[in-house]
Design an enzyme around this catalytic site. Structure first.
Site, PDB file in Angstrom:
ATOM      1  N   LYS A 143       3.362 -22.913  21.795  1.00  0.00           N
ATOM      2  CA  LYS A 143       3.197 -24.215  22.460  1.00  0.00           C
ATOM      3  C   LYS A 143       4.554 -24.738  22.928  1.00  0.00           C
ATOM      4  CE  LYS A 143      -0.255 -24.477  23.259  1.00  0.00           C
ATOM      5  NZ  LYS A 143      -1.253 -23.545  22.873  1.00  0.00           N
ATOM      6  N   ASN A 187      -8.814 -15.749  45.424  1.00  0.00           N
ATOM      7  CA  ASN A 187      -8.182 -15.680  44.109  1.00  0.00           C
ATOM      8  C   ASN A 187      -8.275 -14.232  43.666  1.00  0.00           C
ATOM      9  OD1 ASN A 187      -7.352 -16.021  41.482  1.00  0.00           O
ATOM     10  ND2 ASN A 187      -9.242 -16.993  40.800  1.00  0.00           N
ATOM     11  N   GLY A 188      -7.161 -13.654  43.192  1.00  0.00           N
ATOM     12  CA  GLY A 188      -7.188 -12.252  42.766  1.00  0.00           C
ATOM     13  C   GLY A 188      -6.114 -11.465  43.484  1.00  0.00           C
ATOM     14  N   HIS A 210      14.773 -10.021   7.095  1.00  0.00           N
ATOM     15  CA  HIS A 210      15.065  -8.645   7.541  1.00  0.00           C
ATOM     16  C   HIS A 210      15.630  -8.620   8.955  1.00  0.00           C
ATOM     17  CE1 HIS A 210      13.099  -6.930   3.971  1.00  0.00           C
ATOM     18  NE2 HIS A 210      12.267  -7.949   4.097  1.00  0.00           N
ATOM     19  N   GLU A 270       1.452 -20.048  16.828  1.00  0.00           N
ATOM     20  CA  GLU A 270       0.882 -20.973  17.800  1.00  0.00           C
ATOM     21  C   GLU A 270       1.856 -22.133  18.053  1.00  0.00           C
ATOM     22  OE1 GLU A 270      -1.211 -20.830  19.939  1.00  0.00           O
ATOM     23  OE2 GLU A 270      -1.806 -22.865  20.454  1.00  0.00           O
ATOM     24  N   ARG A 278      -5.175 -24.510  37.479  1.00  0.00           N
ATOM     25  CA  ARG A 278      -5.286 -23.079  37.783  1.00  0.00           C
ATOM     26  C   ARG A 278      -4.103 -22.565  38.601  1.00  0.00           C
ATOM     27  NH1 ARG A 278     -10.331 -20.867  36.724  1.00  0.00           N
ATOM     28  NH2 ARG A 278      -9.632 -19.090  37.923  1.00  0.00           N
ATOM     29  N   LYS A 326      -4.072 -21.833  33.896  1.00  0.00           N
ATOM     30  CA  LYS A 326      -5.037 -21.935  32.814  1.00  0.00           C
ATOM     31  C   LYS A 326      -5.759 -20.619  32.551  1.00  0.00           C
ATOM     32  CE  LYS A 326      -7.236 -24.418  29.827  1.00  0.00           C
ATOM     33  NZ  LYS A 326      -6.427 -24.717  28.650  1.00  0.00           N
ATOM     34  N   GLU A 359       5.923 -22.769  25.880  1.00  0.00           N
ATOM     35  CA  GLU A 359       5.115 -22.989  27.078  1.00  0.00           C
ATOM     36  C   GLU A 359       5.422 -24.287  27.797  1.00  0.00           C
ATOM     37  OE1 GLU A 359       0.566 -21.872  27.157  1.00  0.00           O
ATOM     38  OE2 GLU A 359       1.132 -22.770  25.280  1.00  0.00           O
ATOM     39  N   TRP A 376      -1.467 -20.086  42.624  1.00  0.00           N
ATOM     40  CA  TRP A 376      -0.532 -19.504  41.650  1.00  0.00           C
ATOM     41  C   TRP A 376      -0.066 -18.208  42.287  1.00  0.00           C
ATOM     42  CZ3 TRP A 376       0.182 -15.127  38.647  1.00  0.00           C
ATOM     43  CH2 TRP A 376       1.018 -15.266  37.530  1.00  0.00           C
ATOM     44  N   CYS A 435      -5.232 -19.587  40.515  1.00  0.00           N
ATOM     45  CA  CYS A 435      -5.608 -20.137  41.813  1.00  0.00           C
ATOM     46  C   CYS A 435      -6.934 -20.865  41.667  1.00  0.00           C
ATOM     47  CB  CYS A 435      -5.740 -19.105  42.921  1.00  0.00           C
ATOM     48  SG  CYS A 435      -4.242 -18.220  43.273  1.00  0.00           S
TER      49      CYS A 435
END
Ligand code: F6R
Length: 607
Positions: free
Chosen positions: A483, A101-102, A502, A479, A28, A602, A486, A75, A2
């Site tokens: 990416k 926010n939270g 395996h 990584e 955000r 983010k 995402e 968000w 947010c």
């Protein structure tokens, strides 16, 4: 998660600024957006579900009156994205507007209480209890700041709260506990936001607000008090070194591509970190009995690569733990002789902050590696290494990852000098190789951009891809896979190439894409064996290799090329770049916005 922005100014109207600031905060959260301004003692609000520009097209966010206003980009946590759940939220009389926010953990009980008193709720959010509580306290005679102080005594959870009131309209009041807020100041105007880039075009003077503090912002200045005892806090202004231009796309179609291209400079700037600061970090690590690296997501991959650098250059192998699981793994087996290296570009990730706070209860020392000056982690740390990526706006981390790796390499070299694990001549040679990386990474970008774009056009429809590597390249593979997941939403898994036989190899059949990260280091020959195994099962082989590795090139269907060799401890830095570009072009090929991946934000400030 947010984005919050609020402004109060002497002249003009605030709405166009709020609109632009929200765009700078969109990374955000982008489920919904809302703005409230105050003019002639009335609240004016526009809010709706959707991304900012979609909502702006429908509602025209620039046309709102007033010299004071608040905005929010969401968000979703409590309640699906919808107009009614969008912030700001209001009291019954539409006099008080709040953005948050939270998460308020005890909101259910408070909401029930407020409803029983006759308050009417419009949303399913936890936030909406706040304006209703403020309303009650203001009716009891508190001013806006006083009412918010009373609210903080009753709410539990984490929050950054910003409020305005039509009855107290010459100020913005904000408070925080566990979620970020920074204040900006210039003559005749004050700003508060969850992130610096929101107000950066207006001012580079910042004042920190810490957990447990409340601030009142007017056009003349900022008054900060501690919530616990009402004591006034005198805090100096900090000059922000980031520029507003850094937070613009500067002609690139997306922030992610711009930030990939900024990596050489970001490494260069981070290589200038003062040696005293690196030595201080190294000393804490060297003197510790157990060293833990804690991080999440991409920062976790930097940590994993950092372990290799520390082991190879300094003979110290820290453990890596996901910050979110640390408490459930270490079971209190920590002491003041141990140290944590916490890596978090935002400095605000709740999983990481919570793990660090837990460790600090045991007296454990903390070295923080972060990109954001004044962020929460810096206030917990015994020592902070401030990476020099500048603002990163793309949700998928790229240049902040690169500078985390750079600073870990620098600490590893400083540590190596202290432990004497390697000859000094060798350390000097490694340092030289590190200094050449900006140039190398720049060449990697120019040589691979078109290749990555073409590769994406071949592979974009593949539902699943494997990424394999060994040693430090395992972190590179992880990584690369992250990416891709995402931003392009292809299923992707990274495994150690050794482990792939395996189990994961059972997935492989004709044309299944397997991406090998195969630098010319000690792992290379074993990787060749793994390529053969996958080839024998019909896999499409894609390899990231050194330019002159004709053998692996001959075994591969597609190659991404690194033009020069580098020291094995630093191979992740050039080798990850083609994978970043590949993900970027996969997202474009599939018509996704790489800057705004679905369900992500983010800065992850929930547990
Ligand atoms: C991936 C990404 C996330 C973050 C993770 C930790 O591109 O950005 O995986 O790396 O959320 O964030 P920080 O580094 O801010 O703690």
């Amino acid at each position: 998660m947010c984005g919050i922005i609020a402004v109060i100014q002497k002249r003009g109207v605030v709405a166009p600024f709020l609109h632009q600031a929200l765009k700078r905060l969109e990374y955000r959260g982008y489920d919904s957006v809302g703005v409230t301004t105050i003019a002639e003692n009335m609240l004016h609000t526009k809010k709706d579900k959707g991304k900012i520009e979609e909502v702006h097209k429908r509602l025209n966010l620039d046309e709102m009156p007033g010299l004071i206003g608040i905005g929010h980009t969401r968000w979703a946590t409590h309640g699906a994205p919808s107009m009614l759940n969008s912030h700001p939220h209001f009291d019954c009389e539409n006099k008080i507007a709040v953005v948050h926010n939270g998460v308020i953990d005890n909101f259910m009980g408070l909401r029930k209480e407020l409803k029983e008193k006759g308050h009417k709720f419009n949303s399913e959010t936890d936030t909406e209890i706040i304006p209703h509580m403020i309303e009650d306290f203001m009716k009891e005679g508190f001013d806006l700041a006083g009412a918010i102080k009373e609210v903080t005594k009753r709410i539990e959870g984490t929050y950054a709260i910003v409020a305005v009131s039509a009855d107290d309209s010459d100020k913005i009041v904000c408070t925080r506990d566990g979620n970020p807020l920074v204040i900006g100041r210039k003559t005749g105007a004050s700003y508060v936001s969850s992130d610096i880039p929101a107000f950066l075009p207006m001012t580079d003077d910042m004042i920190l607000l810490l957990d447990g503090e409340i601030a009142s912002l007017t056009t003349e200045g900022v008054h900060i008090e501690k919530l616990s005892d009402g004591q006034t806090v005198d805090r100096d202004t900090i000059k922000i070194s980031w520029t507003a231009d850094q937070a613009q796309k500067s002609g690139y179609p997306h922030f992610m591509l711009k930030e990939i291209h900024e990596q050489p400079n970001a490494i260069r700037d981070t290589l200038r970190l003062p040696s005293e600061s690196l030595e201080k970090a190294a000393k804490i690590i060297k003197e510790s009995e157990n060293v833990y690296m804690l991080a999440m997501g991409t920062s976790g991959h930097a940590a994993k690569a950092g372990r290799h650098m520390f082991a190879s250059l300094a003979g110290i192998l820290p453990s890596f733990e996901l910050a979110s699981d640390f408490q459930d793994t270490v079971y209190g087996a920590l002491s003041d002789k141990d140290c944590i290296i916490a890596i978090t570009q935002s400095g605000e990730t709740t999983d990481t902050i919570t793990a660090v706070k837990y460790a600090k209860q045991h007296g454990t020392k903390l070295v923080a590696i972060t990109n954001v000056v004044g962020s929460s982690i810096t206030r917990l740390a015994d020592h902070t290494i401030l990476t020099q990526a500048g603002p990163e706006i793309g949700v998928a981390a790229t240049k902040t990852f690169m500078v985390q790796l750079t600073s870990l390499a620098l600490i590893a070299l400083a540590l190596g000098e202290m432990t004497g694990f390697k000859e000094s001549a060798e350390i000097r040679q490694k340092r030289k190789a590190l200094e050449k990386l900006p140039e190398l990474v720049s060449e990697v970008i120019s040589r691979n951009e078109e290749r990555a774009r073409r590769l994406a056009s071949v592979l974009y429809e593949k539902p699943s891809l494997l990424f394999l590597g060994r040693g430090i390249s395992m972190a590179t593979a992880e990584e690369g896979a992250l990416k891709l997941k995402e931003i392009a939403y292809n299923h992707a898994e990274a495994y150690s190439a050794g482990e792939s036989k395996h189990g994961p190899i059972a997935l492989v059949q004709d044309d299944y894409p397997v991406i090998f990260v195969a630098p010319a280091d000690d792992t290379r020959n074993r990787i060749v064996g793994n390529i053969m195994e996958m080839k024998a099962r019909g896999a499409t082989i894609i390899s990231v290799i050194q330019k002159d590795d004709d053998e692996i090139a001959g075994l591969s269907d597609h190659v991404l090329m690194i033009p020069e060799t580098t020291e094995p401890e630093f191979s992740i830095m050039p080798y990850v770049v083609p994978l970043q570009l590949f993900s970027y072009y996969m997202a474009l090929r599939k018509d996704y916005d790489p800057d705004k991946p679905r369900n992500l934000a983010k800065s992850v400030t929930v547990l």
